[in-house]
Design a protein around this motif. Sequence first.
Motif, short mmCIF file in Angstrom:
data_model
loop_
_atom_site.label_atom_id
_atom_site.label_comp_id
_atom_site.label_asym_id
_atom_site.label_seq_id
_atom_site.Cartn_x
_atom_site.Cartn_y
_atom_site.Cartn_z
N GLU A 34 0.84 -1.20 0.00
CA GLU A 34 0.00 0.00 0.00
C GLU A 34 0.88 1.24 0.00
O GLU A 34 0.63 2.20 0.72
N PHE A 35 1.89 1.23 -0.83
CA PHE A 35 2.86 2.33 -0.92
C PHE A 35 2.19 3.68 -1.17
O PHE A 35 2.67 4.71 -0.73
N TYR A 36 1.07 3.67 -1.84
CA TYR A 36 0.36 4.89 -2.22
C TYR A 36 -0.33 5.56 -1.03
O TYR A 36 -0.79 6.70 -1.14
N ARG A 37 -0.38 4.90 0.11
CA ARG A 37 -1.01 5.47 1.31
C ARG A 37 -0.03 6.24 2.20
O ARG A 37 -0.43 6.78 3.21
N THR A 38 1.23 6.28 1.82
CA THR A 38 2.22 6.94 2.65
C THR A 38 1.86 8.41 2.88
O THR A 38 1.32 9.08 2.00
N ARG A 43 8.70 14.51 -3.27
CA ARG A 43 9.19 15.67 -4.01
C ARG A 43 9.81 15.25 -5.34
O ARG A 43 10.98 15.50 -5.60
N THR A 44 9.02 14.59 -6.16
CA THR A 44 9.49 14.19 -7.47
C THR A 44 8.42 14.56 -8.50
O THR A 44 7.27 14.84 -8.15
N ALA A 45 8.80 14.53 -9.75
CA ALA A 45 7.85 14.82 -10.82
C ALA A 45 6.77 13.75 -10.91
O ALA A 45 5.70 13.98 -11.47
N SER A 46 7.03 12.58 -10.36
CA SER A 46 6.06 11.48 -10.44
C SER A 46 5.19 11.37 -9.18
O SER A 46 4.66 10.31 -8.89
N THR A 52 -0.78 6.64 -6.42
CA THR A 52 -1.78 5.83 -7.13
C THR A 52 -1.40 4.36 -7.03
O THR A 52 -0.25 4.00 -7.23
N PRO A 53 -2.37 3.50 -6.73
CA PRO A 53 -2.07 2.06 -6.71
C PRO A 53 -1.65 1.57 -8.10
O PRO A 53 -1.92 2.22 -9.11
N ILE A 54 -1.02 0.41 -8.14
CA ILE A 54 -0.66 -0.23 -9.40
C ILE A 54 -1.96 -0.51 -10.17
O ILE A 54 -2.94 -0.94 -9.59
#
Length: 72
Positions: A34-38, A43-46, A52-54
Amino acid sequence: MLDVHYRDLVDDLEGGARRISEFCGLPWNSACLEFYRTQRPIRTASMAQVRTPIYRTSLERYRPDPGFCAHC
Protein backbone atom coordinates in the motif's frame (compact mmCIF):
# COMPACT_ATOMS: atom_id res chain seq x y z
CA MET A 1 20.87 -5.77 -11.04
CA LEU A 2 17.28 -6.93 -10.68
CA ASP A 3 15.04 -6.97 -13.75
CA VAL A 4 11.46 -5.99 -12.85
CA HIS A 5 8.60 -5.94 -15.34
CA TYR A 6 5.52 -3.82 -14.64
CA ARG A 7 3.26 -6.61 -15.93
CA ASP A 8 4.71 -8.99 -13.31
CA LEU A 9 3.94 -6.47 -10.54
CA VAL A 10 0.39 -6.02 -11.82
CA ASP A 11 -0.13 -9.78 -11.89
CA ASP A 12 1.47 -10.44 -8.48
CA LEU A 13 2.28 -7.30 -6.51
CA GLU A 14 3.15 -9.07 -3.29
CA GLY A 15 5.42 -11.60 -4.99
CA GLY A 16 7.19 -8.86 -6.94
CA ALA A 17 7.54 -6.59 -3.93
CA ARG A 18 8.94 -9.44 -1.83
CA ARG A 19 11.44 -10.22 -4.59
CA ILE A 20 12.59 -6.58 -4.72
CA SER A 21 12.82 -6.37 -0.92
CA GLU A 22 14.85 -9.58 -0.74
CA PHE A 23 17.16 -8.45 -3.55
CA CYS A 24 17.83 -5.21 -1.65
CA GLY A 25 18.52 -7.13 1.56
CA LEU A 26 15.58 -5.52 3.35
CA PRO A 27 13.15 -7.20 5.71
CA TRP A 28 9.65 -7.66 4.34
CA ASN A 29 7.17 -4.91 5.22
CA SER A 30 3.53 -5.37 4.20
CA ALA A 31 3.25 -1.57 3.84
CA CYS A 32 4.99 -2.09 0.49
CA LEU A 33 1.66 -3.34 -0.83
CA GLU A 34 0.00 0.00 0.00
CA PHE A 35 2.86 2.33 -0.92
CA TYR A 36 0.36 4.89 -2.22
CA ARG A 37 -1.01 5.47 1.31
CA THR A 38 2.22 6.94 2.65
CA GLN A 39 1.92 10.29 4.39
CA ARG A 40 5.56 11.17 3.75
CA PRO A 41 6.24 14.12 1.48
CA ILE A 42 7.04 13.21 -2.12
CA ARG A 43 9.19 15.67 -4.01
CA THR A 44 9.49 14.19 -7.47
CA ALA A 45 7.85 14.82 -10.82
CA SER A 46 6.06 11.48 -10.44
CA MET A 47 4.24 12.44 -7.22
CA ALA A 48 0.81 11.67 -8.67
CA GLN A 49 1.98 8.20 -9.74
CA VAL A 50 3.42 7.47 -6.31
CA ARG A 51 0.02 8.24 -4.77
CA THR A 52 -1.78 5.83 -7.13
CA PRO A 53 -2.07 2.06 -6.71
CA ILE A 54 -0.66 -0.23 -9.40
CA TYR A 55 -3.16 -0.49 -12.25
CA ARG A 56 -3.61 -2.58 -15.39
CA THR A 57 -4.72 0.12 -17.84
CA SER A 58 -1.14 1.01 -18.80
CA LEU A 59 -0.13 -2.50 -19.79
CA GLU A 60 -0.75 -2.09 -23.52
CA ARG A 61 -0.28 1.68 -23.83
CA TYR A 62 3.15 1.30 -25.41
CA ARG A 63 1.57 -0.23 -28.50
CA PRO A 64 0.90 2.32 -31.24
CA ASP A 65 -2.59 2.88 -32.60
CA PRO A 66 -2.85 0.54 -35.62
CA GLY A 67 -4.32 3.31 -37.77
CA PHE A 68 -1.75 5.90 -36.77
CA CYS A 69 0.96 4.92 -39.27
CA ALA A 70 -1.25 3.30 -41.89
CA HIS A 71 -0.22 5.97 -44.37
CA CYS A 72 3.52 5.74 -43.54
